[in-house]
Scaffold this motif. Structure first.
Motif, short mmCIF file in Angstrom:
data_model
loop_
_atom_site.label_atom_id
_atom_site.label_comp_id
_atom_site.label_asym_id
_atom_site.label_seq_id
_atom_site.Cartn_x
_atom_site.Cartn_y
_atom_site.Cartn_z
N PHE A 170 25.83 44.84 20.55
CA PHE A 170 25.05 44.49 21.75
C PHE A 170 23.60 44.90 21.58
CE2 PHE A 170 23.30 45.98 25.80
CZ PHE A 170 23.34 44.79 26.53
N GLU A 213 21.33 42.71 19.88
CA GLU A 213 21.07 41.50 20.67
C GLU A 213 21.89 40.30 20.21
OE1 GLU A 213 16.97 40.80 21.63
OE2 GLU A 213 16.60 42.92 22.06
N ASP A 214 23.04 40.60 19.59
CA ASP A 214 24.03 39.55 19.31
C ASP A 214 24.68 39.17 20.63
OD1 ASP A 214 26.58 38.28 18.64
OD2 ASP A 214 26.24 38.97 16.59
N PRO A 215 24.77 37.88 20.97
CA PRO A 215 25.34 37.50 22.26
C PRO A 215 26.86 37.66 22.34
CG PRO A 215 24.84 35.54 20.99
CD PRO A 215 24.30 36.71 20.20
N GLU A 216 27.50 38.04 21.22
CA GLU A 216 28.96 38.18 21.20
C GLU A 216 29.35 39.57 20.69
OE1 GLU A 216 29.74 33.47 20.13
OE2 GLU A 216 29.94 35.00 18.58
N PRO A 217 29.16 40.61 21.52
CA PRO A 217 29.47 41.96 21.07
C PRO A 217 30.95 42.33 21.12
CG PRO A 217 28.59 42.04 23.27
CD PRO A 217 28.53 40.60 22.85
N TRP A 218 31.82 41.41 21.55
CA TRP A 218 33.26 41.66 21.48
C TRP A 218 33.72 41.24 20.09
CZ3 TRP A 218 30.78 40.24 25.89
CH2 TRP A 218 31.00 41.06 27.01
#
Length: 371
Positions: free
Chosen positions: A247, A250-255
């Protein structure tokens, strides 16, 4: 000036010297005992506790004439163990008595184990404790004891990992004692992770010493990576959880979809940690572990070393309540057929490097495991 009675790990003079920052030859101490007390181990910990016990006798070391600075350093170090000072009367070998301060654990904080032995502790935990104390005292005067207390489990994990690192020689003939010159080394940050800064020179390939380099490292413990695989059903299990560093990038997919993973606790072998993490994160019992190798995860920035495994198991259920609430974990699992899993590997559908490494090892050894 104050007198203190030590009944536990600080009876080990090298540790006491490290904590006080001066040699034992400069200290005044004597053997002493405390009546109606006993020293017990603390369950699941590498240090002891003192308890009131009628008729028992706690052996210890009386340190006399400590300065205010000595006491401040001791309180800082013992603060990592949540101990408080109380005054007691101790007996000396010559028949005299003396008043001394004693470190007592907070009531109800720890569960007592069996009787504690200084030699037994030295044999099992002495080296790790010395390494942990070096990191703790490196922050004396920089952070408060409460910060150390919060960070202490991670400090011990890092110390345990350093002991393991010392055993990783592969035959390189170079000698760091001769080929590396350290000009300055200091701790810069302590929390769940640590940070150290170093100024050093190392010998170059032409035989000369290189210029002074200023570098920093994220200090971490060792970890296990386990990809559960069912050779009968030809399926793998992945865990999914939110990852704050992703997160922050700034990756939009931190899951992240990952293998089972976790830090190796002090006293654990990598194999024990792998079995424990599989239970905690995925609620599965592994039948067998296959070692897939070990490596540093990012040698230019971190001390973290990963032990990679494929864990053979019966994969029949998924969960949505995995992990430990005490560690803020919120994990769900999914089971994928091997062919679908590898299709996603080849189409770059995963972002976790350890997962890619173990997946390729499994692809090479899958037929043997199925056979």
């Amino acid at each position: 000036m104050s007198d203190l009675f030590f009944y536990g790990t600080l009876r080990h003079l090298p540790l006491l010297e490290l904590v006080l920052g001066r040699p034992a030859s400069k200290l005044e101490f004597a053997q002493a005992t405390l009546k109606d007390h006993a020293v017990h181990s603390v369950q699941d910990q590498a240090f002891p506790m003192i308890v009131h016990e009628e008729g028992s006798l706690a052996k210890g070391l009386l340190l006399r004439g400590l300065s205010e600075e000595d006491q401040n350093r001791l309180v800082f170090y013992e603060g990592g163990f949540d101990y408080d000072l109380r005054e007691q009367t101790v007996d000396l070998a010559d028949g005299s008595i003396s008043q001394a301060l004693v470190f007592y654990p907070e009531p109800g904080l720890w569960n007592r184990g069996g009787r504690w032995s200084l030699q037994g502790w030295l044999d099992e935990w002495g080296a790790m404790t010395m390494l942990a104390a070096q990191e703790v005292m490196g922050f004396y005067g920089k952070v408060d004891a409460e910060q150390i207390a919060r960070s202490f489990p991670s400090i011990r994990t890092r110390a345990w990992a350093k002991l393991a690192a010392r055993q990783r020689a592969t035959g390189d003939a170079r000698d760091t004692a001769k080929d590396v010159i350290v000009h300055d080394r200091k701790p810069a940050y302590v929390n769940y992770f640590g940070m150290e800064e170093v100024a050093l020179q190392h010998r170059q390939y032409d035989g000369s010493m290189g210029k002074v380099l200023n570098r920093s490292s994220l200090m971490q413990g060792s970890a296990v990576i386990v990809l559960p695989y069912d050779p009968v059903r030809d399926t793998v299990l992945l865990v999914e959880q939110f990852r704050a560093p992703i997160f922050l990038a700034e990756d939009p997919e931190p899951w992240m979809c990952e293998p089972v993973a976790g830090m190796i606790d002090p006293g654990e072998t990598p194999e024990q940690a792998a079995l424990r993490e599989a239970e905690e994160e995925a609620q599965i019992a592994l039948n067998r572990l296959e070692y897939a190798g070990g490596a540093y995860s990012s040698s230019g920035s971190s001390t973290e070393y990963l032990y990679l495994y494929v864990g053979l198991a019966d994969l029949t259920k998924t969960i949505e309540d995995g992990g430990l609430a005490t560690e803020g974990e919120d994990i769900r699992t999914q089971i994928l057929p091997f062919s679908e899993f590898m299709d996603r590997i080849d189409s770059h559908g995963f972002k976790d490097l350890p997962l890619l490494a173990v997946a390729h090892w499994l692809a090479r050894h899958r037929e043997r495991l199925r056979g």
